[in-house]
Design a protein around this motif. Structure first.
Motif, mmCIF file in Angstrom:
data_model
loop_
_atom_site.group_PDB
_atom_site.id
_atom_site.type_symbol
_atom_site.label_atom_id
_atom_site.label_comp_id
_atom_site.label_asym_id
_atom_site.label_seq_id
_atom_site.Cartn_x
_atom_site.Cartn_y
_atom_site.Cartn_z
ATOM 1 N N ASN A 1 -10.109 -4.142 5.858
ATOM 2 C CA ASN A 1 -10.964 -5.619 5.765
ATOM 3 C C ASN A 1 -10.670 -6.219 7.258
ATOM 4 O O ASN A 1 -11.373 -7.313 7.710
ATOM 5 N N THR B 1 -10.018 -10.512 -0.130
ATOM 6 C CA THR B 1 -10.990 -11.744 -0.744
ATOM 7 C C THR B 1 -11.368 -11.288 -2.202
ATOM 8 O O THR B 1 -12.014 -12.048 -2.811
ATOM 9 N N SER B 2 -11.191 -9.998 -2.589
ATOM 10 C CA SER B 2 -11.422 -9.502 -3.952
ATOM 11 C C SER B 2 -10.422 -10.056 -5.078
ATOM 12 O O SER B 2 -9.249 -9.979 -4.648
ATOM 13 N N TRP C 1 -5.929 -9.234 -5.601
ATOM 14 C CA TRP C 1 -4.986 -10.391 -5.844
ATOM 15 C C TRP C 1 -4.409 -10.037 -7.336
ATOM 16 O O TRP C 1 -3.284 -10.281 -7.420
#
Length: 151
Positions: A111, A116-117, A121
């Motif tokens: 990325n 961001t997903s 996380w």
């Protein structure tokens, strides 16, 4: 058969620091994911897109599969021999923590920035918890050894 599978998921040793079925379910999902990766020979795109040699993809797949399977096995057999089960869990947790780190670093590289997903996380959370378990198990062994010496 479904009842047996459910009892496998819910039976065995409980880890006090973790949510009881969640830890076991996460390890099962890691094992399934690793098995599918090994069967198909494909790792997540973010892992394969890095400039690392192909053998690192194979190591990643095996670390994820074995980490999940070994940890899951330790939780299942744990009530018979707690010391052995915790030692086995520690090995599995190390593998899961490192495979999680490899995955997250691959995503960051892919990325060109932070993940961001929510899925990534969640992997960070599971990997962090497994790293915590490694230290927690080591502390438990040290405490047991200290108490044994006092007797």
């Amino acid at each position: 058969m479904l009842r047996r599978a459910w009892m496998f998921m819910l039976g065995g040793r409980k880890v006090i620091s973790g949510s009881w079925p969640l830890y076991r379910i996460c390890m099962l999902m890691l094992t399934i994911s690793g098995a599918f990766q090994l069967i198909t020979g494909k790792v997540p795109g973010s892992v394969s897109a890095t400039n690392s040699p192909e053998w690192t993809d194979i190591v990643y797949m095996w670390m994820q599969f074995l980490g999940g399977a070994v940890t899951l096995a330790s939780l299942t057999i744990g009530w018979r021999d707690i010391s052995a089960a915790m030692g086995i869990e520690r090995v599995g947790a190390v593998l899961v923590a490192f495979s999680s780190l490899i995955y997250v670093m691959s995503v960051v590289d892919y990325n060109s920035g932070p993940p961001t997903s929510s899925g990534v996380w969640l992997v960070i959370g599971v990997g962090t918890y497994c790293a915590y378990r490694v230290f927690e198990i080591s502390d438990t062994f040290r405490e047991a050894e200290r108490k044994r010496r006092e007797c």
